[in-house]
Design an enzyme around this catalytic site. Structure first.
Site, PDB file in Angstrom:
ATOM      1  CD  GLU A   9     -11.859  -2.327  58.912  1.00 14.02           C
ATOM      2  OE1 GLU A   9     -12.228  -3.087  58.754  1.00 14.02           O
ATOM      3  OE2 GLU A   9     -12.630  -1.158  59.927  1.00 14.02           O
ATOM      4  CG  ASP A 110     -16.014  -0.945  59.246  1.00 11.65           C
ATOM      5  OD1 ASP A 110     -15.789   0.661  57.876  1.00 11.65           O
ATOM      6  OD2 ASP A 110     -15.766  -1.461  58.704  1.00 11.65           O
ATOM      7  CG  ASP A 112     -17.493  -1.378  63.558  1.00  8.01           C
ATOM      8  OD1 ASP A 112     -16.807  -1.445  63.586  1.00  8.01           O
ATOM      9  OD2 ASP A 112     -18.302  -2.954  63.611  1.00  8.01           O
ATOM     10  CD  GLU A 114     -14.451  -6.328  65.884  1.00  7.60           C
ATOM     11  OE1 GLU A 114     -13.299  -7.085  65.622  1.00  7.60           O
ATOM     12  OE2 GLU A 114     -14.546  -7.180  67.088  1.00  7.60           O
ATOM     13  CE1 TYR A 318     -18.797  -0.102  59.161  1.00  7.75           C
ATOM     14  CE2 TYR A 318     -20.354   0.661  61.393  1.00  7.75           C
ATOM     15  CZ  TYR A 318     -19.201  -0.070  60.700  1.00  7.75           C
ATOM     16  OH  TYR A 318     -18.395  -1.332  61.242  1.00  7.75           O
ATOM     17  NE  ARG A 320     -19.764  -5.375  60.272  1.00  3.46           N
ATOM     18  CZ  ARG A 320     -19.503  -5.301  58.881  1.00  3.46           C
ATOM     19  NH1 ARG A 320     -19.317  -4.614  58.383  1.00  3.46           N
ATOM     20  NH2 ARG A 320     -19.458  -6.808  58.519  1.00  3.46           N
ATOM     21  CG  HIS A 364     -23.139   3.350  65.140  1.00  6.58           C
ATOM     22  ND1 HIS A 364     -22.765   2.219  65.803  1.00  6.58           N
ATOM     23  CD2 HIS A 364     -21.836   4.299  65.810  1.00  6.58           C
ATOM     24  CE1 HIS A 364     -21.796   2.251  65.985  1.00  6.58           C
ATOM     25  NE2 HIS A 364     -21.279   3.433  66.095  1.00  6.58           N
TER      26      HIS A 364
END
Length: 862
Positions: A9, A110, A112, A114, A318, A320, A364
């Site tokens: 990203e 990533d 998640d 998104e 990470y 989030r 996560h």
């Protein structure tokens, strides 16, 4: 040699990953999202049947018009129309060219939802053979984690993509369908968000409680006793006549004092109790945001920006996540570190497995350092604030596997025939995990000598007058905690929520606390009545759970959207009706007796996104005769200045005004030195108001006529989402000046000054001297193409002093070198808004500094 393309990203992430992968991989960045739903401006309907009714039961022409503008077709299983984001065409073209030349493509966005959605969009945009694409995820950017991830490649998880799409579609529906209604019914420029509106409601309801709160007087009584060894102990009076002691007036207090003087007191209880305070869990996104706000003073947005940088540079995992889970490998490493550097005394007896909240993402990990051995990070790539945040994360991670802190609580109770007094003391027996935070504990070195049953002599009686206080206003930290507690939003959205509601002008932040603006309160009331589900706490939290269930393939995303759209559309149809038929109430103007200074017609109270103001009723006349006169209303609380003893010193006294129409409280506004206006807090639903005339003192920024420093026209006072400011009346100029927290008007902005002879190191550009919130600085003339910036050296300002304006000319006269020959640079103290000079050696501050006092430079640190 065959090669593979790896798409991440961010460019920083690509650079870090590139170090760990071999020459057979080409690592490129998509720089975030590459496409989104189409964004067209609504065209004016050309046919009656196209009138944008936003109804669930639209006719065919209305449906076509609606779908063309919103980019989603709820009538055909939510078929969506996407477009490449502006500015991403070149990136997509480059990725396509490389993709056609490589053997395989790894989508390493990533982990998640998104990130999953971005991976899917990249695959769709690049196109070609679907078997050529693989999904790869890693929780940290380290060599071990990346190598492991490439051995465990997967496919894109479409259930998670659908969950992200469902959220996006709902947000688009709410934004695009409610906004035209709000513009028509309340005020232009308004919009509503599915989650943001709930956050505004939380703040607005707290504001309402605070405004309606009436302080009540009460008194606290403490008695100082002399012990056997002549030491003194101060006790709190807790009970009088077997009832809780809380006198509400001085008369009750005096009666109690007289009884105390006549009473004999003896020690009834002396109890010791050992309490253990367990180690905290490692950070999740929400707790990191809260701790960074409380400990470091960072905003949620700043915390997430810095954390993202730390993640991309490979320093932390990470960011989030709402899971406290830690890998066994990470736990083993931190336990070895604790044993080596803090000893067995601080290492917990067993592995701490911190529990997760019900709907956390177990896969996560919590936020932790990628390498526990790295305590001090490379400040050449990371700034000082990021270093502070990293140390906070590092300390929390180590603390999570340390022994509990151990305290001894001592409770002392003293009785008489009428009174009960109590005192609690805390002694730190073992600091445990609190060692990582240097927690300030009430460490008592000497335990008072207490004999049960012994009679005590009174040394002194201490009285304290108190007033009850309303619930505190939300800070960013406490708002995030409240959203998390209610299950509203997700870790990745908290930063967006807190930023959006400020940008839209529904709330403001003053001294790190949220204040609801009038429009935020009006919007909350209207949405609660017309769209009860939209800003209902349980409904919003349940929708988050449904999105989680979609991601887990437990619910159909289309069914969830259909149910939401049907209910929402029905409520929208009802809200569109006239208020008499149960539709959304209008934001009507409230007529007053105040006359317009221009045309002498009456003026009315209006509410808009910029605040509350008076508008001439002549504005309603035909276009040629229309009067556009308005008067700003300044909230009285913005004008009042209070001393520490809470006495009002600006000529105003706080009166509790009650509306004569509905008996509710009133907001008070300042018009000029002769008029105040009190408006019912239920305005515009209630038409109650009072005009108060008198001779009032006015603040500095209202008493001055401000002249524009650029075109010399007059400047008008305005209020925007970020506070009050002056703006030039000249439309071509648009120069502005802020009003500072101390009430003064900010100095004119420094115009950019080119320094063509000072060349940048990272590009062929030259430097330009600019002024920002942190004072003057050199920036590349080709900004934003080149983002190179640095502090000016004093020798540079001295050499080109003829370029400097009078405002900063004195800086060129500062010492060019310190006492050891190191070059000096300009620095700025944001707290007192003053420049000073310091020096650096090999990139680090030397500790030497000089300040400008009484027209000369004085060295204050050598």
């Amino acid at each position: 040699m065959s090669k593979s393309l790896v798409i991440v990203e961010s460019p920083a992430k690509a650079k870090t990953i590139n170090k760990y992968l071999g020459n057979e991989y080409i690592v490129k960045s998509s720089i975030g999202h590459v496409r989104d739903l189409i964004t067209r401006k609504f065209k004016k309907p050309t046919h009656k049947s196209q009138k944008y009714s936003q109804s669930y039961s639209l006719n065919n022409k209305q449906k076509t018009y609606f779908i063309e503008n919103i980019g989603i077709d709820p009538y055909k299983d939510w078929k969506a129309e996407y477009s490449i984001l502006p500015g991403k065409e070149k990136i997509i073209s480059e990725l396509k060219n490389i993709a056609h030349k490589v053997d395989h493509i790894y989508l390493a966005t990533d982990l998640d939802r998104e990130g999953e959605a971005i991976a899917w969009h990249l695959k769709e945009v690049i196109g070609g053979d679907s078997t050529k694409f693989s999904r790869v995820v890693f929780n940290e950017i380290t060599k071990h984690a990346i190598k492991k991830a490439f051995k465990n490649i997967t496919k894109i998880n479409m259930h998670r993509v659908h969950a992200q799409q469902a959220r996006r579609f709902m947000d688009r529906i709410v934004g695009y369908m409610i906004s035209p209604l709000l513009w028509e019914k309340i005020s232009r420029g308004l919009s509503a968000g599915r989650v943001q509106s709930v956050a505004v409601r939380i703040i607005a309801e707290r504001e309402d409680i605070i405004k309606k709160f009436i302080p009540e007087e009460y008194w606290k009584l403490n008695v100082s006793f002399v012990l056997k060894n002549q030491n003194k102990i101060i006790m709190d009076v807790t009970h009088f006549n077997n009832k809780k002691f809380r006198p509400n007036n001085q008369n009750e207090l005096n009666i109690a004092i007289e009884e105390i003087k006549k009473s004999s007191f003896f020690i009834k209880k002396f109890e010791k109790k050992i309490i253990y305070k367990q180690a905290p869990a490692p950070f999740i996104t929400a707790t990191l945001q809260q701790s960074a706000s409380l400990i470091l003073g960072f905003s949620v947005k700043k915390t997430m920006f810095l954390a993202q940088k730390l993640y991309e540079e490979g320093y932390i995992t990470y960011i989030r996540t709402d899971s406290c889970y830690l890998s066994l490998n990470a736990i083993n490493k931190v336990r070895k570190y604790i044993k080596k550097f803090y000893g067995d005394a601080y290492l917990s007896n067993k592995y701490y497995i911190h529990t997760n909240k019900k709907h956390s993402q177990e896969a996560h990990e919590a936020i932790r350092p990628s390498d526990i051995k790295v305590k001090n990070i490379n400040t050449n790539t990371i700034n000082l604030d990021a270093e502070k945040l990293y140390l906070l994360i590092w300390n929390q991670f180590i603390a999570s596997q340390m022994k509990p802190a151990q305290y001894q609580f001592i409770t002392i109770k003293i009785f008489s025939h009428l009174f009960q007094l109590q005192k609690q003391l805390k002694i730190v027996l073992f600091d445990g995990w609190t060692k990582m935070f240097k927690e300030k504990n009430e460490n008592i070195t000497q335990i008072p000598i207490i004999d049960i049953g012994s009679i005590l002599n009174i040394d002194n009686i201490i009285i304290n007058q108190k007033f009850t206080k309303p619930l505190p206003r939300f800070t960013e930290a406490s708002l995030v905690r409240e959203l998390e507690k209610k299950g509203i939003g997700r870790p990745s959205t908290y930063s967006v929520i807190t930023s959006k509601i400020q940008e839209r002008g529904y709330v403001t932040i003053k001294k790190n606390k949220f204040y609801a603006e009038k429009m935020g309160s009006i919007l909350t009331i209207r949405l609660k009545k017309s769209f009860s589900n939209l800003i209902d706490y349980n409904f919003t939290a349940n929708m988050e759970k449904k999105l989680d269930q979609i991601a887990e393939n437990k619910l159909s995303w289309i069914n969830v959207l259909n149910s939401f759209f049907k209910d929402f559309s029905e409520k929208l149809d009802q809200a569109k009706k006239n208020p008499e038929e149960g539709g959304m109430e209008l934001n009507n103007i409230v007529f007053t007796s105040i006359k317009c200074p221009t045309c002498f017609k009456k003026m009315g109270i209006k509410n808009a996104i910029t605040g509350v103001f008076l508008s001439c009723l002549g504005y309603q006349d035909n276009l040629k005769k229309r009067c556009k006169q308005t008067i700003n209303l300044i909230p009285l609380n913005d004008v009042l200045k209070k001393k520490q003893n809470n006495e009002v010193t600006s000529g105003f006294t706080k009166l509790i005004n009650k509306c004569e129409k509905c008996n509710m409280f009133m907001d008070s506004y300042f018009i000029n030195k002769n008029i105040q206006l009190h408006i019912c807090i239920n305005n515009p639903s209630c038409i109650g108001y009072k005009v108060e005339k008198g001779n009032f003192k006015i603040p500095i920024w209202l008493s001055k006529t401000v002249e524009c420093d650029k075109c010399y026209s007059n400047m008008l006072l305005k209020k925007g989402p970020f506070g009050k400011f002056f703006i030039c009346v000249n439309i071509k100029c648009k120069n502005t000046r802020k009003i500072l927290p101390n009430g003064e008007i900010s100095d004119p902005k420094l115009e950019p000054i080119p320094f063509p002879e000072l060349l940048c190191k990272k590009s062929n550009a030259s430097f330009v001297l600019r002024e920002g919130v942190s004072g003057i600085f050199f920036a590349a003339s080709t900004f934003p193409k080149s983002r190179e910036t640095r502090s000016p050296f004093i020798e540079e300002l001295a050499k080109f002093q003829y370029l400097l304006p009078k405002k900063i000319y004195y800086l060129s006269k500062a010492p060019i070198v310190d006492d050891k020959g190191n070059k000096t640079i300009v620095c700025f103290n944001r707290k007192n808004k003053e420049y000073y000079v310091t020096s650096k050696k090999k990139g680090k501050f030397t500790g030497w500094s000089a300040v400008f006092i009484k027209n000369k430079w004085c060295v204050i640190n050598q």
